[in-house]
Design an enzyme around this catalytic site. Sequence first.
Site, mmCIF file in Angstrom:
data_model
loop_
_atom_site.group_PDB
_atom_site.id
_atom_site.type_symbol
_atom_site.label_atom_id
_atom_site.label_comp_id
_atom_site.label_asym_id
_atom_site.label_seq_id
_atom_site.Cartn_x
_atom_site.Cartn_y
_atom_site.Cartn_z
ATOM 1 N N ASN A 220 0.858 -1.193 0.000
ATOM 2 C CA ASN A 220 0.000 0.000 0.000
ATOM 3 C C ASN A 220 0.886 1.233 0.000
ATOM 4 O O ASN A 220 2.113 1.118 -0.076
ATOM 5 C CB ASN A 220 -0.940 -0.036 1.214
ATOM 6 C CG ASN A 220 -0.171 -0.116 2.515
ATOM 7 O OD1 ASN A 220 0.615 0.767 2.827
ATOM 8 N ND2 ASN A 220 -0.373 -1.190 3.260
ATOM 9 N N ASP A 289 -4.126 -6.401 5.024
ATOM 10 C CA ASP A 289 -5.240 -7.191 5.558
ATOM 11 C C ASP A 289 -5.266 -8.573 4.927
ATOM 12 O O ASP A 289 -5.826 -9.511 5.483
ATOM 13 C CB ASP A 289 -6.572 -6.493 5.244
ATOM 14 C CG ASP A 289 -6.731 -5.218 6.047
ATOM 15 O OD1 ASP A 289 -6.302 -5.219 7.221
ATOM 16 O OD2 ASP A 289 -7.236 -4.220 5.513
ATOM 17 N N PHE A 333 -5.054 2.574 14.719
ATOM 18 C CA PHE A 333 -5.310 3.540 13.647
ATOM 19 C C PHE A 333 -6.350 2.969 12.693
ATOM 20 O O PHE A 333 -6.368 1.754 12.479
ATOM 21 C CB PHE A 333 -4.012 3.816 12.853
ATOM 22 C CG PHE A 333 -3.192 4.923 13.423
ATOM 23 C CD1 PHE A 333 -2.570 4.773 14.646
ATOM 24 C CD2 PHE A 333 -3.041 6.120 12.737
ATOM 25 C CE1 PHE A 333 -1.815 5.805 15.192
ATOM 26 C CE2 PHE A 333 -2.287 7.152 13.260
ATOM 27 C CZ PHE A 333 -1.674 6.998 14.489
ATOM 28 N N LYS A 347 -14.814 -0.347 15.923
ATOM 29 C CA LYS A 347 -13.450 -0.828 15.681
ATOM 30 C C LYS A 347 -12.622 -0.780 16.966
ATOM 31 O O LYS A 347 -11.891 -1.710 17.286
ATOM 32 C CB LYS A 347 -12.807 0.038 14.595
ATOM 33 C CG LYS A 347 -11.594 -0.595 13.984
ATOM 34 C CD LYS A 347 -11.297 -0.027 12.621
ATOM 35 C CE LYS A 347 -10.172 -0.809 11.985
ATOM 36 N NZ LYS A 347 -9.943 -0.481 10.599
ATOM 37 N N LYS A 351 -11.134 -4.293 18.491
ATOM 38 C CA LYS A 351 -9.671 -4.454 18.515
ATOM 39 C C LYS A 351 -9.114 -4.361 19.935
ATOM 40 O O LYS A 351 -7.922 -4.555 20.147
ATOM 41 C CB LYS A 351 -9.006 -3.379 17.654
ATOM 42 C CG LYS A 351 -9.484 -3.387 16.233
ATOM 43 C CD LYS A 351 -8.356 -3.657 15.307
ATOM 44 C CE LYS A 351 -8.847 -3.770 13.881
ATOM 45 N NZ LYS A 351 -7.884 -4.311 12.980
#
Length: 416
Positions: A220, A289, A333, A347, A351
């Site tokens: 990325n 991912d 993040f 999220k 997490k």
Amino acid sequence: MSTPRRKAKDKEGLFGKRVLLIVTGGIAAYKSALLTRLLVRSGAEVRVVMTEAAKRFVTPLTFEVLSGNPVADDLFAPHTEPEIEHIELSVWAERIVVAPATADFIAKSALGIADDLASTTIVSSRCPVYFAPAMNQAMWRSPTTKRNIETLKRDGRFVIEPGSGDLACGEEGPGRMAEPGEIVDVIESSFGRGELQGIRVLVTGGRTEEEIDPVRYISNRSSGKTAFAIAAEAKRRGAVVELIHGPVDVPPPDVDAAREVRSAAQMARAVKRAFPKADILIMAAAVADFTPERKSRGKMKRGEEVVSIRLKPTTDILASLNKSDKTKVVVGFALEDEESDRKAMEKLKTKGCDYLVFNRIGPDTGFSTDTNSVVIYGRRGRIASTPIVSKREIASVILDVLVKDKRIRQKSNERK
Ligand SMILES: Cc1cc2nc3c(=O)[nH]c(=O)nc-3n(C[C@H](O)[C@H](O)[C@H](O)COP(=O)(O)O)c2cc1C
């Protein structure tokens, strides 16, 4: 909602401190006007010495107005006071900052030449001296400058490294004076602002690369800039910083330990090993991912047929860590197309993070840019948000949130 950045009036990191600014003759002298203003705003009493060359770039009047003190520039100025000026200045100063520091002044200081008020003050100094070099990239890279910088460091002087980029001379490369805000931060932390003294901060950054075959990979656009800004800011605030990063576009900052990994699996292993020692984990890395289900041993050959690559999910590093030690603080993040409080909070919970830094993909935000705009969530919802600002400022906002965390304040007080 207010942003917890330090406002001008409450930024008193240098309250009552005496800072002597020496301005030498480089084009970056104009930036030292802002530096003077920021030092004064930070609460410092500032006096300014200029070399003859410096006065060709900016007038003493500018510094006199900004510092509120007369500028000193003449070693042999007639005396109304019994003290000798360069001795009086060097006794008065708690910190001396040379900004910009020309190649010439660096050379003179390395040799101990004392032929004007500025250089004589350096030779007679008795407090920490900080040089912020600024020059053309060839001058910065020249063997003489390199040697002189080494000599200054060996002599116990501090060098605030210049940045890289477009230089005033039209060339590109290293030699651009550190930004005034960075210089103020260095001076502030030299007085032990250190809210993170003794706190161990683990930062991950950069991207990961997932191999398809020996020459191709999926990755990325993460540059590592945010993570590096956070690591540098944590270091400035006195933390012991460990950095685990994947491939990046910029050099890592000077931290206590830095380790480079490549794939998401390597990142997961490295973080798992380092996490038990950390008080704060900041997961700023853009970890893939998905990874190819199978890696081709040889380079995949082009044929007529459509090729498909099956991808399997990688380990979710944050979710997989053992977070039973509730004194640790974990920051995740999230990068999304759209801002959504609900999604961010979901999220944060799945997490198991204490804080989530949300940023949106856009032209001036997200990956590879020098700027970003973030919203920081805590367990009870939004805590802070920023407009589009530099990644350095983003780092500062994130750490401002962390230093206010009760667990961190308590640990830092115990370890001071
Ligand atoms: C337009 C111009 C820009 C300059 N910029 C720089 C600079 O950025 N860095 C530097 O080391 N010298 C620069 N110089 C050269 C210095 O001004 C010169 O070496 C001078 O003798 C420095 O004196 P000082 O160190 O006593 O201030 C520049 C000179 C000129 C004419």
